[in-house]
Design a protein around this motif. Structure first.
Motif, short mmCIF file in Angstrom:
data_model
loop_
_atom_site.label_atom_id
_atom_site.label_comp_id
_atom_site.label_asym_id
_atom_site.label_seq_id
_atom_site.Cartn_x
_atom_site.Cartn_y
_atom_site.Cartn_z
N HIS A 1 0.85 -1.20 0.00
CA HIS A 1 0.00 0.00 0.00
C HIS A 1 0.88 1.25 0.00
CE1 HIS A 1 -3.05 2.91 1.30
NE2 HIS A 1 -3.95 2.01 0.92
N PRO A 2 0.54 2.28 -0.80
CA PRO A 2 1.39 3.48 -0.87
C PRO A 2 1.49 4.23 0.46
CG PRO A 2 -0.69 3.81 -2.04
CD PRO A 2 -0.60 2.36 -1.72
N GLU A 3 0.48 4.08 1.33
CA GLU A 3 0.54 4.70 2.65
C GLU A 3 0.40 3.61 3.71
OE1 GLU A 3 -2.41 7.70 2.93
OE2 GLU A 3 -1.70 8.83 1.20
N PRO A 4 1.49 2.88 3.95
CA PRO A 4 1.40 1.73 4.87
C PRO A 4 1.06 2.17 6.28
CG PRO A 4 3.69 2.20 4.32
CD PRO A 4 2.86 3.05 3.42
N VAL A 5 0.41 1.28 6.99
CA VAL A 5 0.02 1.52 8.38
C VAL A 5 1.25 1.44 9.28
CG1 VAL A 5 -1.30 0.56 10.32
CG2 VAL A 5 -2.32 0.66 8.03
N ASP A 6 1.31 2.30 10.29
CA ASP A 6 2.34 2.21 11.31
C ASP A 6 1.88 1.17 12.33
OD1 ASP A 6 4.20 2.46 13.29
OD2 ASP A 6 3.90 4.61 13.63
N PHE A 7 2.33 -0.05 12.14
CA PHE A 7 1.84 -1.15 12.99
C PHE A 7 2.28 -0.99 14.44
CE2 PHE A 7 1.50 -3.08 8.79
CZ PHE A 7 0.25 -3.67 8.88
N ALA A 8 3.40 -0.31 14.67
CA ALA A 8 3.87 -0.12 16.04
C ALA A 8 2.92 0.78 16.82
CB ALA A 8 5.28 0.46 16.04
N ALA A 9 2.30 1.74 16.14
CA ALA A 9 1.42 2.69 16.81
C ALA A 9 -0.04 2.25 16.76
CB ALA A 9 1.57 4.08 16.18
N ALA A 10 -0.42 1.54 15.70
CA ALA A 10 -1.83 1.16 15.53
C ALA A 10 -2.24 0.11 16.56
CB ALA A 10 -2.04 0.62 14.11
N GLN A 11 -3.42 0.26 17.10
CA GLN A 11 -3.97 -0.70 18.08
C GLN A 11 -4.81 -1.72 17.31
OE1 GLN A 11 -3.24 -0.62 21.49
NE2 GLN A 11 -1.76 0.91 20.79
N LEU A 12 -4.13 -2.62 16.61
CA LEU A 12 -4.81 -3.58 15.75
C LEU A 12 -4.97 -4.92 16.46
CD1 LEU A 12 -3.02 -2.85 12.35
CD2 LEU A 12 -5.23 -2.01 13.11
N THR A 13 -6.10 -5.54 16.24
CA THR A 13 -6.34 -6.88 16.76
C THR A 13 -6.96 -7.73 15.64
OG1 THR A 13 -8.51 -6.21 17.57
CG2 THR A 13 -6.68 -6.11 19.13
N ILE A 14 -7.06 -9.03 15.91
CA ILE A 14 -7.58 -9.95 14.90
C ILE A 14 -9.10 -9.97 14.95
CG2 ILE A 14 -7.64 -12.35 14.13
CD1 ILE A 14 -4.82 -12.68 15.14
N GLU A 15 -9.72 -9.84 13.79
CA GLU A 15 -11.18 -9.83 13.67
C GLU A 15 -11.64 -11.01 12.82
OE1 GLU A 15 -15.31 -8.58 13.03
OE2 GLU A 15 -13.85 -8.45 14.64
N HIS A 16 -12.67 -11.69 13.27
CA HIS A 16 -13.36 -12.68 12.45
C HIS A 16 -14.37 -11.94 11.57
CE1 HIS A 16 -11.80 -15.31 15.60
NE2 HIS A 16 -12.11 -16.36 14.86
N VAL A 17 -14.25 -12.04 10.27
CA VAL A 17 -15.23 -11.40 9.39
C VAL A 17 -16.59 -12.07 9.60
CG1 VAL A 17 -15.79 -10.73 7.03
CG2 VAL A 17 -13.39 -10.90 7.75
#
Length: 862
Positions: free
Chosen positions: A453-469
């Motif tokens: 992606h041209p604007e990649p996510v900052d994974f260190a700062a993002a509060q991402l978790t795993i989601e079941h679609v």
């Protein structure tokens, strides 16, 4: 008094005799933690036997203090076991498990084990047992030694230990890399050393016991080796200490320094050395030849040089090359400590000029791929230590270092999955139920990055978790969509169980709680605004069912194959039956009174129910195969015993009843005793399993929220009120108030899927500083639940005592509407919060929590 070193075989073999545990001693109390450590030691010794390294050091297990029994006879010696009953009982149960494991295929060997170690063949009554435990444990132990398991209760550490060894033996009997069960027996009987202290009648055996167990703080292996080194540097010691040792000691903790010393031995070719044997192994090396101050100095200088390499593994930000640094960060996030011997070798060779940083990064990519592909394909990690510890001694010398590592990891019995296997497992395996949560998250993060992606996510700062679609608790709209994809003899519920945890149905998001169990149309709107490319692609899909999940799995497989290099072909790879081996392990781990279904086992494996049925029908000697029933709890019409020896009796229902399976008035097995796919995964994972990502840990529960934000407590009650009655919500508030009045506190999770509430005792702010009996979750459309965390209590004092956990279960079962089977003592069963609408249930639960708090205060805290 006489003290001598002995072996289990020497202690118990020979003429008829008996070891009696005095009635005043505590009951059997080894926990899962003790059993796992012993099993690791046993396998280590079995591997040394297999490698014909008889001179390698044996494992010291501890002491056994014996005294003549008042019932002693000249022709039948009887000994009181003053100290060591836990060790003797555990080893006896391990041998009983080996006996039963080989009984069908090798009855003569089973009989030999029985007669040599477990029984006095020509004696009757209690004298028949070579080890006679205390009265409280005697019926349990006797049932396992005599083989009459039909009448034994399951609420005992004896039954748990026996089941542990049965499960581990199935795991060790993996057809892809089988471990010789008789070498395991030999390791137990002749490689675990004991100090046997034999007292005379006049000796004060309790004073002996006190002296043996009143030990001071032990010196570490690093302490011992440091003292040894500098005692041998009479003239150069001060200079070497200030120049090399002190900077090294300042840059590493004592534990890290010990690990570095162990790695140095491995790098120098000792690929079988154990860390606890570090001092003895290095001392032996120095004393085999002519070692003066020059050789000692050279060793310390080498340790100092490699210390800089080791710090880069611990602190990847200190690595100057960006590509290598990025690869190290990923391995650090994976918690790949097991790879350290290979990583240290690469840094060593790079410093010597045998490879540059680009080649080092390529080698690290092979190591990452090896770990990730094995994890996705659900290959057990139990041999990773051996694989990576052997790298320095087995690396091919006829090719460059990186190519040699690629070849070595691709070789037979390393089990590095190829592209075909990787693609198949991404389609079918329940990815969400294997590996650590941070490993699962890292795989999805790498897949997202691969879209470029041209604007990649900052994974260190993002509060991402795993989601079941497709959510874990689907509402009717989801089930109707799944029904459109169902084939003959398939149900929407079966398809949901089969595909909910596969990689094609998982993504990363920062709005997990908002997505929750919403219909796909609502999820599309939220995912469309995501910064993650994988979410935008999901949002662009018109519907979400099995076809879409499989299509996305194929797309992710293309990215995974490009990301993680494949093994080399034609290096002598072995065919594997890993998935069926997982099934065998899960069935062997079933506790008394538990059953599962073909569909549950299939969902756990990522297979189909029919394939499971065919395998069990055509595979002899699968432990507990008859406890796999249809989804409605009935014996399959096609069930047949695979061998006459397995059957004993053709009455399957009688065998199930003898195993504690209850039947309803309609003739179906009690659904309360059924283990789901999630239960099977938890049962194999054990008490040290990581919680699935998307769930909180109690240690995180004390984290606060920013000013002005909705608090976690407010969020919990908002979500609870969404689908539970006001009476239930008020009952939960009263329960929390009662808990706080007892001196507890309520911790709330961060709400990755929904929020949660922990009933905590003890300090907040760090792992291991508190204890909690249950976790409350809002229902997300299905009503709130209280999860009783038996699995975690098993590792926390005083509830390592299984009898206390059983008492907790018994108290909960006094609530109207609660009927938790005792087999769930190894798991995390749920009870409905709506049951608290009844006043009597609220009173009983409050009494139970008061009892829990008192147990902890009186026995488990100071």
């Amino acid at each position: 008094m006489q003290a001598k070193e002995t072996l289990f075989a020497d202690l118990v073999q020979g003429r008829a005799q008996q070891f009696q545990v005095p009635l005043y001693q505590r009951t059997y109390s080894w926990t899962d933690k003790h059993l796992k450590q012993l099993w690791r030691d046993i396998l280590e010794q079995a591997e040394l036997l297999e490698a014909a390294e008889e001179k390698a050091s044996t494992h010291f297990l501890g002491s056994v203090v014996l005294a003549p029994s008042p019932q002693n006879e000249a022709t039948f010696p009887r000994w009181l076991v003053v100290d060591g009953q836990q060790r003797l009982t555990t080893l006896s149960l391990a041998l009983a498990a080996i006996r039963d494991h080989v009984a069908a295929s090798n009855p003569d060997e089973a009989e030999r084990i029985n007669e040599e170690y477990l029984i006095n063949k020509r004696k009757g009554g209690n004298d028949y047992l070579r080890l006679l435990p205390t009265q409280a444990d005697r019926p349990q132990f006797a049932a396992h030694i005599r083989g009459s398991l039909t009448d034994h209760a399951i609420c005992s550490g004896i039954a748990t230990a026996y089941a542990f060894f049965r499960t581990k033996l199935v795991e060790a009997d993996d057809p892809a890399a089988p471990q010789n069960v008789f070498l395991i027996e030999q390791a137990i009987t002749s490689r675990l050393t004991l100090v046997s202290v034999t007292a005379e009648r006049s000796d004060n055996v309790h004073r002996i016991f006190e002296s043996l167990n009143n030990t001071g703080l032990k010196l570490s292996q690093a302490d011992l080796l440091r003292n040894y080194l500098f005692m041998r540097l009479p003239t150069r010691g001060e200079h070497i200490y200030e120049t090399y040792w002190l900077p090294l000691q300042d840059s590493l903790s004592n534990d890290e320094l010990e690990q570095l010393m162990w790695l140095q031995l491995v790098l120098d070719g000792d690929d079988r050395v154990r860390r606890q044997d570090l001092y003895a192994a290095q001392q032996r090396r120095f004393e085999e030849g002519t070692t003066g101050e020059a050789e000692i100095e050279a060793y310390i200088r080498q340790l100092h040089r490699r210390g800089a390499h080791f710090r880069r593994l611990l602190h990847p930000e200190e690595e100057p090359d960006q590509a290598v640094r990025t690869a190290l960060h990923r391995l650090d996030a994976w918690q790949a400590v097991v790879t350290y011997p290979a990583l240290m070798l690469l840094f060593d060779r790079r410093e010597q000029g045998e490879l540059d940083s680009a080649e080092t990064a390529r080698a690290l990519a092979y190591i990452e791929s090896f770990l990730v592909r094995r994890m996705i394909c659900r290959i057990p990690t139990n041999n990773l230590n051996r694989i990576f510890q052997s790298v320095p001694g087995q690396l091919p010398l006829d090719v460059p270092v990186t190519d040699g590592l690629h070849r070595l990891l691709s070789s037979e019995n390393r089990f590095w999955p190829d592209d075909v296997e990787l693609r198949e497992k991404i389609r079918t395996a329940p990815f969400y139920q294997y590996g650590r949560w941070q490993q699962r998250k890292l795989v999805l993060q790498r897949l997202e990055e691969s879209y470029g992606h041209p604007e990649p996510v900052d994974f260190a700062a993002a509060q991402l978790t795993i989601e079941h679609v497709m959510p874990q608790s689907p509402e009717d709209a989801w089930l109707r969509a799944l029904a459109e994809d169902a084939g003959q003899e398939e149900t929407a519920e079966q398809l949901h169980a089969q595909y909910q945890h596969t990689l094609g149905n998982l993504t990363l998001t920062a709005v997990n709680a908002e997505l929750s169990n919403h219909p796909f149309g609502r999820k599309q709107d939220l995912l469309r605004g995501s910064h993650l490319e994988m979410n935008r692609r999901i949002a662009a899909t018109e519907r979400w069912g099995v076809r879409e999940i499989l299509a996305r799995a194929d797309e992710l497989a293309d990215h995974a194959i490009a990301l993680w290099p494949a093994p080399l072909r034609g290096v002598g790879r072995a065919e594997r039956s890993r998935d069926w081996q997982l099934a065998h392990q899960a069935l062997a781990a079933l506790r008394h009174g538990m059953w599962t279904s073909y569909g549950d086992l299939a969902a756990f494996l990522g297979s189909g129910a029919q394939a499971v049925g065919n395998h069990l029908a055509n595979t002899p000697r699968v432990v507990n195969a008859y406890r796999v029933l249809t989804s409605d709890g009935r014996i399959s019409e096609g069930f047949r015993w695979s061998t006459p020896q397995e059957a004993g009796s053709d009455d399957v229902r009688a065998r199930l009843a003898a195993d504690g399976v209850r039947f309803t008035a309609t003739g179906a097995a009690d659904p309360a005793q059924r283990l789901t796919a999630e239960d099977l995964a938890a049962l194999l994972a054990g008490s040290d399993d990581d919680r699935a990502d998307g769930e909180d840990t109690a240690e995180d529960a004390a984290v606060g929220t920013s000013p002005g934000q909705e608090t976690r407590a407010e969020r919990f009650f908002r979500q609870l009120s969404a689908d539970d009655s006001p009476v239930t919500v008020e009952a939960v508030r009263s329960l929390f108030a009662h808990w706080e009045a007892l001196g507890g506190w309520i911790g709330h999770g961060s709400g990755h899927v929904t929020t949660s509430a922990y009933l905590m005792l003890g300090e907040s702010g760090g792992p291991g500083r508190g204890i909690w009996p249950m976790t409350l979750y809002p229902g997300g459309g299905r009503g709130g639940t209280a999860e009783v965390v038996f699995q975690y209590l098993a590792a926390r004092e005083p509830f390592t005592d299984r009898a206390l956990r059983a008492q907790l279960l018994s108290r909960l079962n006094t609530l109207d509407g609660v009927d938790l089977p005792e087999g769930k003592l190894e798991l995390r069963p749920n009870i409905r919060l709506s049951l608290l609408e009844k006043e009597r249930n609220r009173e009983l639960l409050s009494e139970t929590l008061t009892w829990f708090r008192n147990c902890w205060v009186n026995q488990g805290s100071s």
